[in-house]
Design a protein around this motif. Structure first.
Motif, PDB file in Angstrom:
ATOM      1  N   LEU A   1      12.625  73.680   3.466  1.00 20.36           N
ATOM      2  CA  LEU A   1      13.034  73.832   2.062  1.00 20.36           C
ATOM      3  C   LEU A   1      11.922  73.406   1.113  1.00 20.36           C
ATOM      4  O   LEU A   1      11.690  74.030   0.071  1.00 20.36           O
ATOM      5  N   TRP A   2      11.223  72.327   1.494  1.00 24.24           N
ATOM      6  CA  TRP A   2      10.198  71.755   0.616  1.00 24.24           C
ATOM      7  C   TRP A   2       8.772  72.146   1.021  1.00 24.24           C
ATOM      8  O   TRP A   2       7.811  71.631   0.459  1.00 24.24           O
ATOM      9  N   ASP A   3       8.655  73.030   2.015  1.00 22.80           N
ATOM     10  CA  ASP A   3       7.330  73.479   2.481  1.00 22.80           C
ATOM     11  C   ASP A   3       6.410  72.306   2.832  1.00 22.80           C
ATOM     12  O   ASP A   3       5.241  72.253   2.429  1.00 22.80           O
ATOM     13  N   LEU A   4       6.933  71.380   3.600  1.00 26.23           N
ATOM     14  CA  LEU A   4       6.149  70.191   3.960  1.00 26.23           C
ATOM     15  C   LEU A   4       5.138  70.531   5.064  1.00 26.23           C
ATOM     16  O   LEU A   4       5.416  71.350   5.939  1.00 26.23           O
ATOM     17  N   PRO A   5       3.975  69.880   5.043  1.00 26.81           N
ATOM     18  CA  PRO A   5       2.946  70.138   6.076  1.00 26.81           C
ATOM     19  C   PRO A   5       3.274  69.407   7.384  1.00 26.81           C
ATOM     20  O   PRO A   5       2.524  68.547   7.850  1.00 26.81           O
ATOM     21  N   ALA A   6       4.435  69.763   7.957  1.00 28.24           N
ATOM     22  CA  ALA A   6       4.919  69.109   9.182  1.00 28.24           C
ATOM     23  C   ALA A   6       4.777  70.069  10.359  1.00 28.24           C
ATOM     24  O   ALA A   6       5.211  71.225  10.277  1.00 28.24           O
ATOM     25  N   ILE A   7       4.181  69.587  11.440  1.00 30.77           N
ATOM     26  CA  ILE A   7       4.032  70.376  12.668  1.00 30.77           C
ATOM     27  C   ILE A   7       4.828  69.671  13.753  1.00 30.77           C
ATOM     28  O   ILE A   7       4.489  68.561  14.167  1.00 30.77           O
ATOM     29  N   LEU A   8       5.911  70.303  14.174  1.00 31.11           N
ATOM     30  CA  LEU A   8       6.743  69.731  15.226  1.00 31.11           C
ATOM     31  C   LEU A   8       6.220  70.210  16.571  1.00 31.11           C
ATOM     32  O   LEU A   8       6.113  71.418  16.803  1.00 31.11           O
ATOM     33  N   VAL A   9       5.853  69.268  17.423  1.00 27.96           N
ATOM     34  CA  VAL A   9       5.237  69.595  18.720  1.00 27.96           C
ATOM     35  C   VAL A   9       6.185  69.187  19.842  1.00 27.96           C
ATOM     36  O   VAL A   9       6.390  67.995  20.091  1.00 27.96           O
ATOM     37  N   CYS A  10       6.753  70.181  20.509  1.00 28.51           N
ATOM     38  CA  CYS A  10       7.609  69.912  21.661  1.00 28.51           C
ATOM     39  C   CYS A  10       6.746  69.879  22.919  1.00 28.51           C
ATOM     40  O   CYS A  10       6.230  70.913  23.347  1.00 28.51           O
ATOM     41  N   GLU A  11       6.564  68.681  23.476  1.00 28.73           N
ATOM     42  CA  GLU A  11       5.828  68.560  24.732  1.00 28.73           C
ATOM     43  C   GLU A  11       6.800  68.850  25.870  1.00 28.73           C
ATOM     44  O   GLU A  11       7.466  67.950  26.376  1.00 28.73           O
ATOM     45  N   ASN A  12       6.891  70.105  26.235  1.00 31.40           N
ATOM     46  CA  ASN A  12       7.881  70.535  27.217  1.00 31.40           C
ATOM     47  C   ASN A  12       7.342  70.325  28.634  1.00 31.40           C
ATOM     48  O   ASN A  12       6.635  71.180  29.170  1.00 31.40           O
ATOM     49  N   ASN A  13       7.697  69.184  29.224  1.00 31.41           N
ATOM     50  CA  ASN A  13       7.285  68.929  30.608  1.00 31.41           C
ATOM     51  C   ASN A  13       8.393  69.329  31.593  1.00 31.41           C
ATOM     52  O   ASN A  13       8.339  69.002  32.772  1.00 31.41           O
ATOM     53  N   HIS A  14       9.401  70.023  31.052  1.00 31.39           N
ATOM     54  CA  HIS A  14      10.441  70.710  31.836  1.00 31.39           C
ATOM     55  C   HIS A  14      11.535  69.824  32.413  1.00 31.39           C
ATOM     56  O   HIS A  14      12.461  70.340  33.045  1.00 31.39           O
TER      57      HIS A  14
ATOM     58  N   GLY B   1       4.008  75.549   5.029  1.00 29.38           N
ATOM     59  CA  GLY B   1       5.059  74.643   5.456  1.00 29.38           C
ATOM     60  C   GLY B   1       5.154  74.515   6.963  1.00 29.38           C
ATOM     61  O   GLY B   1       4.210  74.864   7.693  1.00 29.38           O
ATOM     62  N   PRO B   2       6.281  74.041   7.484  1.00 27.75           N
ATOM     63  CA  PRO B   2       6.372  73.632   8.891  1.00 27.75           C
ATOM     64  C   PRO B   2       6.225  74.760   9.899  1.00 27.75           C
ATOM     65  O   PRO B   2       6.464  75.929   9.603  1.00 27.75           O
ATOM     66  N   ILE B   3       5.836  74.361  11.097  1.00 25.89           N
ATOM     67  CA  ILE B   3       5.704  75.261  12.237  1.00 25.89           C
ATOM     68  C   ILE B   3       6.002  74.447  13.497  1.00 25.89           C
ATOM     69  O   ILE B   3       5.782  73.237  13.519  1.00 25.89           O
ATOM     70  N   ILE B   4       6.525  75.120  14.525  1.00 31.72           N
ATOM     71  CA  ILE B   4       6.819  74.458  15.797  1.00 31.72           C
ATOM     72  C   ILE B   4       5.807  74.909  16.846  1.00 31.72           C
ATOM     73  O   ILE B   4       5.532  76.105  16.977  1.00 31.72           O
TER      74      ILE B   4
END
Length: 394
Positions: free
Chosen positions: A218-231, A282-285
């Motif tokens: 909503l606020w276009d924040l410079p947030a990068i969500l990183v899912c470390e998928n080790n399964h 803004g954010p990206i995953i």
């Protein structure tokens, strides 16, 4: 941090013809060669709601050898932590990162210390990537004063504010809203930096993650969500815990990218792409497809919910250190012996740091009362009878 880069075979011949004045004369000087090399990532990126970055990654001899050394150091550090835990010199929770080192080094190669990182409890290598020392690591693990959190945080609570590393969090998924708060502060300050909020596949179904992602979008924040998928979330395979294990698509309206998290260059390329995107849009995953060799924690043997063949197969086919070793050798940046020498140096560094950490004293008992309230608040701690003042909380 790296060995030399031999510019041509003719120079090697010239060196071999020189008289043997000492053993040191046979060693190459440390490399500072930044001649560009273009290498293709192991597999293509898979994108959601965005164009995938190029598979061609620009690197150089110095960076590749730095990757090798840094990951070898992290691997050795985690193996040493395993031994210290079994010797009962480390107590409590302890979650090891061996196998996932490419995420830590690749990310650092794409960003600066102005950018923030916040992560969960598997935090030792991320801390080292941010510039933390081995002494601080082992002292903290053993609860000593020289630790990065003064011996009071332990394995799950590493911290390095001067490099914008904000922990080390034990509550599953709780670091993600905090990371989005850091991104809010960055946008408010207009300092052109971003926050990487790391979490595992086991935290990917947390409600707070989606709430934080929603307001970040909503606020276009410079947030990068990183899912470390080790399964594996603890001992539960991703397919048993998530109806949709395509975590990079989980943002729906938020773009995402799936990355080979065992390839340091792919991680570097993805993080560079994500930073540019987050500052503009803004954010990206980012979903890092990675793997941990140890169990979830030291109390988990890691072999009851997966086979030993699975673990050895990943080691043989996808190990991040071996991948870089092959690149270094194939581009004639170092010899096999020189890489083994690096590993020997790393082993000695780790051993020396452990010896130093053991000499560091335990925190004073009065430290139990520090860092509880803001300084100067004047709050007091009483005994059980509520009459005797035991300490002023600092």
């Amino acid at each position: 941090m790296a060995l030399s880069y031999l510019r041509s075979s003719s120079s090697r011949s010239a060196n071999l013809l020189r008289p043997l004045s000492s053993a040191a004369s046979l060693r190459r000087p440390i490399s500072t060669d930044t001649t560009p090399i273009t290498i293709e990532t192991s597999v293509p990126f898979t994108s959601h709601q965005c164009e995938a970055p190029s598979r061609s990654v620009e690197t150089n001899p110095s960076e590749l050898l730095t990757f090798f050394r840094d990951m070898a150091l992290m691997r050795r550090m985690e193996i040493a932590a395993d031994s210290l835990y079994k010797a009962k010199l480390i107590r409590g929770f302890c979650h090891l990162y061996d196998g996932q080192e490419a995420v830590a080094v690749g990310m650092e190669a794409a960003i600066t210390k102005k950018d923030c990182i916040i992560t969960a409890y598997r935090d030792h290598c991320t801390f080292v990537g941010r510039g933390g020392t081995l002494l601080e690591v082992f002292a903290e693990l053993m609860g000593r004063q020289a630790g990065c959190s003064k011996g009071k945080g332990g394995s799950m609570h590493f911290y390095k504010k001067d490099s914008n590393f904000y922990g080390g969090h034990g509550i599953v998924g709780a670091q993600v809203p905090l990371g989005c708060g850091l991104a809010f502060a960055q946008k408010y300050s207009k300092d052109e930096s971003v926050t990487f909020a790391l979490y595992g596949d086991g935290a990917a179904n947390q409600g707070q993650l989606f709430e934080a992602l929603n307001i970040s979008a909503l606020w276009d924040l410079p947030a990068i969500l990183v899912c470390e998928n080790n399964h594996y979330g603890m001992g539960t395979a991703e397919w048993r815990a998530a109806k949709s294990p395509a975590y990079y698509k989980r943002g729906d309206y938020v773009p995402g990218l799936k990355v080979d998290g065992m390839d340091a260059l792919a991680v570097k390329q993805a993080c560079k792409f994500a930073k540019e995107h987050a500052l503009k849009n803004g954010p990206i995953i980012l979903e890092m497809d990675t793997y941990r060799y140890h169990g979830h924690s030291m109390s988990d043997p890691g072999s009851t919910y997966r086979t030993r063949d699975e673990i050895s197969g990943i080691r043989q086919e996808r190990d991040p250190i071996e991948r870089v070793r092959k690149l270094v050798l194939s581009h004639d940046l170092a010899t096999e012996k020189e890489l083994k020498d690096i590993e020997k140096e790393v082993r000695k560094e780790v051993d020396d740091a452990i010896a130093q950490a053991k000499e560091s004293p335990m925190p004073e008992p009065s430290e139990l009362f520090s860092n509880v309230y803001a300084k100067g608040l004047g709050a007091e701690s009483f005994g059980a009878d509520r009459k005797e003042v035991r300490a002023t909380l600092a």
